[in-house]
Design a protein around this motif. Structure first.
Motif, PDB file in Angstrom:
ATOM      1  N   GLN A  31     -11.626  23.293  11.633  1.00 10.99           N
ATOM      2  CA  GLN A  31     -12.185  23.756  10.376  1.00 10.99           C
ATOM      3  C   GLN A  31     -13.697  23.828  10.505  1.00 10.99           C
ATOM      4  O   GLN A  31     -14.340  22.878  10.953  1.00 10.99           O
ATOM      5  N   ALA A  44     -11.710  14.501   2.140  1.00  8.24           N
ATOM      6  CA  ALA A  44     -10.576  15.347   1.735  1.00  8.24           C
ATOM      7  C   ALA A  44      -9.459  15.285   2.776  1.00  8.24           C
ATOM      8  O   ALA A  44      -8.280  15.193   2.427  1.00  8.24           O
ATOM      9  N   TRP A  45      -9.830  15.308   4.069  1.00  9.23           N
ATOM     10  CA  TRP A  45      -8.821  15.195   5.112  1.00  9.23           C
ATOM     11  C   TRP A  45      -8.140  13.830   5.068  1.00  9.23           C
ATOM     12  O   TRP A  45      -6.928  13.725   5.251  1.00  9.23           O
ATOM     13  N   ASP A  46      -8.916  12.792   4.844  1.00 11.84           N
ATOM     14  CA  ASP A  46      -8.339  11.453   4.777  1.00 11.84           C
ATOM     15  C   ASP A  46      -7.311  11.358   3.648  1.00 11.84           C
ATOM     16  O   ASP A  46      -6.207  10.837   3.842  1.00 11.84           O
ATOM     17  N   VAL A  47      -7.661  11.881   2.490  1.00  5.79           N
ATOM     18  CA  VAL A  47      -6.727  11.865   1.349  1.00  5.79           C
ATOM     19  C   VAL A  47      -5.471  12.669   1.696  1.00  5.79           C
ATOM     20  O   VAL A  47      -4.342  12.232   1.454  1.00  5.79           O
ATOM     21  N   PHE A  48      -5.666  13.839   2.276  1.00  6.39           N
ATOM     22  CA  PHE A  48      -4.533  14.687   2.649  1.00  6.39           C
ATOM     23  C   PHE A  48      -3.625  13.968   3.642  1.00  6.39           C
ATOM     24  O   PHE A  48      -2.401  13.916   3.463  1.00  6.39           O
ATOM     25  N   LEU A  49      -4.215  13.419   4.687  1.00  7.11           N
ATOM     26  CA  LEU A  49      -3.422  12.756   5.729  1.00  7.11           C
ATOM     27  C   LEU A  49      -2.670  11.552   5.178  1.00  7.11           C
ATOM     28  O   LEU A  49      -1.498  11.346   5.492  1.00  7.11           O
ATOM     29  N   ARG A  50      -3.306  10.762   4.368  1.00  6.86           N
ATOM     30  CA  ARG A  50      -2.638   9.585   3.798  1.00  6.86           C
ATOM     31  C   ARG A  50      -1.502   9.988   2.870  1.00  6.86           C
ATOM     32  O   ARG A  50      -0.538   9.243   2.720  1.00  6.86           O
ATOM     33  N   GLY A  51      -1.585  11.175   2.294  1.00  9.82           N
ATOM     34  CA  GLY A  51      -0.515  11.666   1.433  1.00  9.82           C
ATOM     35  C   GLY A  51       0.651  12.279   2.185  1.00  9.82           C
ATOM     36  O   GLY A  51       1.721  12.489   1.620  1.00  9.82           O
ATOM     37  N   HIS A  52       0.452  12.591   3.482  1.00  6.41           N
ATOM     38  CA  HIS A  52       1.482  13.314   4.229  1.00  6.41           C
ATOM     39  C   HIS A  52       1.961  12.635   5.502  1.00  6.41           C
ATOM     40  O   HIS A  52       2.903  13.124   6.135  1.00  6.41           O
ATOM     41  N   ALA A  56      -2.238   8.268   9.473  1.00  7.69           N
ATOM     42  CA  ALA A  56      -3.602   8.719   9.176  1.00  7.69           C
ATOM     43  C   ALA A  56      -4.636   7.964  10.006  1.00  7.69           C
ATOM     44  O   ALA A  56      -5.620   8.553  10.469  1.00  7.69           O
ATOM     45  N   THR A  59      -5.182   9.408  13.497  1.00 10.98           N
ATOM     46  CA  THR A  59      -5.631  10.786  13.581  1.00 10.98           C
ATOM     47  C   THR A  59      -6.957  10.868  14.331  1.00 10.98           C
ATOM     48  O   THR A  59      -7.837  10.046  14.129  1.00 10.98           O
TER      49      THR A  59
END
Length: 191
Positions: A31, A44-52, A56, A59
């Motif tokens: 990105q 934002a990536w941290d939040v995304f990764l922890r949600g999926h 995380a 990573t």
């Protein structure tokens, strides 16, 4: 956005022992962003990764040119490993270049996994997940296995076409895919 299945990770793990052993796949994403927004992008990536994913904390991130080079090398390590495998004890590989519409992608990946298991294929699945275009490389040690893998390849092409896909998303037609192009477009389309 690139994808590596568990077979691909297993193949390159000797060169990258820090790949978590519990990983069943990996995504490689790049990105562009403005450095003044770096903290927001990382958050934002941290939040995304922890949600999926539960991984995380494992990573890998590249925030400087040295680390970017390391991750680019990781991304290109698999094609090199495949070449080494084939030039070693394997006689050949058959590689798919099929892309399908986004609405059919999940179904097609499931098809790959099912058909390869049913036919006891040794394979890696990787590639351009953002374009719904994964490469399946199927390995054969001998001529008999190669013939069986060609049959599996034919089934993959047929399924990709059934789902509205293309027989070649990137690498052209050449001699091998000539008949598949006819299947895709029909005689009228070829004319």
């Amino acid at each position: 956005v690139e994808f590596f299945d568990e077979h691909a990770l297993r193949m390159i793990r000797p060169s990258y022992p820090s790949i978590p052993t519990s990983a069943t796949c990996a995504l490689w994403m790049e990105q562009e962003y403005d450095t003044k927004d770096e903290d927001g992008v990382i958050e934002a990536w941290d939040v995304f990764l922890r949600g999926h994913t539960g991984m995380a904390d494992e990573t890998w991130f590249a925030l400087d040119e040295r680390r970017h080079a390391e991750l680019r090398a990781f991304r290109h390590a698999l094609p090199s490993a495949i070449y080494e495998k084939v030039s070693g004890s394997y006689s050949t590989k058959i590689g798919t270049d099929i892309a399908v519409p986004p609405s059919e992608f999940r179904s097609f990946v499931s098809f790959y996994q099912r058909i390869f298991k049913e036919h006891e294929c040794e394979y890696v699945l990787f590639g351009h997940i953002g374009d719904c275009h994964l490469h399946a490389n199927i390995f054969a040690r001998d001529e008999q296995t190669h013939r069986r893998m060609v049959s599996v390849y034919d089934m993959c092409i047929a399924e990709g076409l059934r789902l509205g896909g293309t027989v070649s998303a990137e690498h052209g037609i050449g001699k091998l895919k000539r008949s598949y192009l006819r299947a895709m477009y029909g005689e009228e389309g070829i004319a």
